[in-house]
Design a protein around this motif. Structure first.
Motif, short mmCIF file in Angstrom:
data_model
loop_
_atom_site.label_atom_id
_atom_site.label_comp_id
_atom_site.label_asym_id
_atom_site.label_seq_id
_atom_site.Cartn_x
_atom_site.Cartn_y
_atom_site.Cartn_z
N ARG A 184 -3.17 6.11 7.07
CA ARG A 184 -4.21 5.44 6.31
C ARG A 184 -5.23 4.79 7.25
O ARG A 184 -6.44 4.92 7.09
CB ARG A 184 -3.56 4.37 5.42
N GLU A 229 -3.70 -2.45 -7.46
CA GLU A 229 -2.90 -3.02 -6.39
C GLU A 229 -1.53 -3.37 -6.97
O GLU A 229 -1.44 -4.11 -7.95
CB GLU A 229 -3.56 -4.28 -5.81
N ARG A 252 1.05 3.97 6.56
CA ARG A 252 0.08 2.99 7.07
C ARG A 252 -0.70 3.57 8.24
O ARG A 252 -1.91 3.39 8.33
CB ARG A 252 0.79 1.70 7.48
N ASP A 289 0.83 -1.20 0.00
CA ASP A 289 0.00 0.00 0.00
C ASP A 289 0.86 1.26 0.00
O ASP A 289 0.54 2.25 -0.67
CB ASP A 289 -0.93 -0.01 1.22
#
Length: 449
Positions: free
Chosen positions: A209, A275, A206, A97
């Motif tokens: 997010r 992705e 992260r 990610d």
């Protein structure tokens, strides 16, 4: 006659804390107690640092410590990612990610670079004043069509700003600079964003997010993805336009050979549900300033877990002084030379050929007495780009054959190592493409790393 050893005078031990001096006033006593308190605090800090160092040394006692060396864009970080993919796939995929933001930034910067480079763009207008341009004699790109692209793709400037600010969130002072201080177009490449070593940018992405997913407000990364998704068709059309390709060729710009190139797959990468694949992450480009430390645990069949400690250091000329402190604390040097750079110059020094710079670096490392007992592993990297250049006839001084060139470079580096090393050392040479997993497998199965 037997002689007796003379008595050694003993130094009296000063008690701590010292006894109060006679006749001490209340003010003097208060000052003394404060000084003793500060001295104890400093002593405790030193004790904690010593203990942490001991713990760290015990932790790394059974590690194979590897220092990744080579000039900027030699493939060091890509090789490290390949090790992570092969030996720690769970941790590698957990970072996908965060790498998506880097890949999107790579794509956006390539688009903005093209729009700035072609006639009418900021870089084009700035440079035309003092240098003759290929475009000035015969326009290769329809101006109206370019205006259409510049208007349709103008939101990508905002996307670039969002991504740079997010990736540089630990150092806000660098965020604006990374957008404004673009490498001039005549260097033939898109500008890069740089991240300080140890900044923990992946963990930071992260955390932000996850915090956003709990709240109600949309994340700015989501906004950037939506804009990119809306522009994906125009990005693909810009890249496929024949006049754009002719314009880039006229300026000797080959974006496909540059790190972080994703324009060929713009529709897939810019889609809302994109992705990153492992290969995408390996190809992503992010410049690191300083030192990144990575520990990778390896589980071998029938054997206990083994760990590698990698030090990934910045390769630009201004960052090479930071290499030396690691020389006396590593088991192996992994040196990467980009073979394809025989017709390129350093971005930070336009007078220096990149291959010659690799020769000079290699000589300096071989001469270091701090590395006299260290295993050397030389990776002649970017064999895929070398082959594409040779097929285009770029190598003028000999056969345009990859085997011939790589064999010549191998002999050159081996001879330099023997001539400049204080004593015979272990040297292992591989011809590699840093994105190829077979390279890591060969290194893993060897007995020297």
């Amino acid at each position: 006659m037997r002689w007796s050893k003379p008595a050694t005078p003993t130094t009296p031990v000063t008690p701590w804390p010292p006894h109060p001096p006679p006749g001490e006033t209340e003010l003097e006593r208060a000052v003394r107690l404060e000084e003793e308190k500060e001295a104890r605090r400093k002593s405790d800090v030193i004790d904690r640092e010593i203990e942490l160092e001991r713990v760290e040394q015990r932790k790394h006692k059974n590690c194979t410590r590897v220092l990744l060396l080579g000039q900027a864009e030699s493939g060091k970080s890509t090789m490290l990612k390949n090790f992570q993919l092969y030996f720690a796939p769970g941790a590698f995929h957990a970072e996908a990610d965060a790498w998506r933001a880097v890949i999107h930034l790579n794509l956006v910067r390539s688009v903005n670079f093209i729009l700035d480079l072609l006639p009418g763009g900021p870089s084009s207008l700035l440079f035309e004043a003092s240098h003759p341009r290929h475009f000035s004699d015969k326009p290769l790109v329809d101006g109206g069509y370019l205006r259409h692209f510049r208007m349709r793709l103008s939101p990508l400037r905002q996307v670039e700003l969002i991504l740079v600010q997010r990736l540089s969130a630990d150092d806000p002072s660098r965020a604006a600079a990374n957008v404004e201080e673009a490498i001039p177009w005549y260097y033939g490449r898109a500008s890069e964003v740089s991240i300080r070593g140890g900044s923990g940018w992946k963990a930071l992405l992260r955390r932000k997010r996850n915090a956003t997913q709990v709240g109600a407000r949309p994340d700015d990364l989501d906004k950037a993805r939506q804009i990119l998704h809306a522009c994906r068709q125009d990005i693909a059309e810009l890249w496929e336009h024949a006049d754009v390709q002719r314009g880039l060729e006229a300026e000797d710009v080959v974006l496909r050979d540059q790190s972080g190139f994703f324009l060929d797959e713009a529709l897939r990468v810019a889609s809302a549900d994109y992705e990153p694949t492992p290969q995408d992450i390996l190809r992503a480009r992010l410049q690191t300033i300083g030192v990144e430390q990575h520990t990778i645990s390896v589980e071998r069949f029938g054997q206990p877990s083994h760990r590698w400690l990698f030090y990934d250091v910045g390769g630009a000329k201004g960052q090479r002084a930071s290499w030396v402190p690691f020389f006396d604390d590593v088991d192996a040097i992994l040196f990467l030379c980009p073979m394809s750079a025989f017709n390129e110059v350093l971005l930070e020094d336009r007078r220096m050929n990149r291959l010659l710079d690799s020769f000079n670096l290699w000589k300096t490392i071989c001469m270091s007495r701090l590395l006299k007992g260290t295993t050397f592993i030389l990776l002649l990297n970017k064999s895929d780009i070398l082959q594409s250049k040779l097929e285009a006839g770029s190598y003028k001084d000999g056969p345009n054959d990859p085997d011939h060139v790589s064999e010549y470079l191998k002999r050159k580096f081996v001879a330099m190592c023997k001539h400049n090393s204080a004593r015979e050392r272990q040297l292992h040479v591989h011809v590699t493409c840093a994105t190829d997993a077979i390279v890591v497998n060969n290194l893993r199965s060897s007995d020297y790393i």
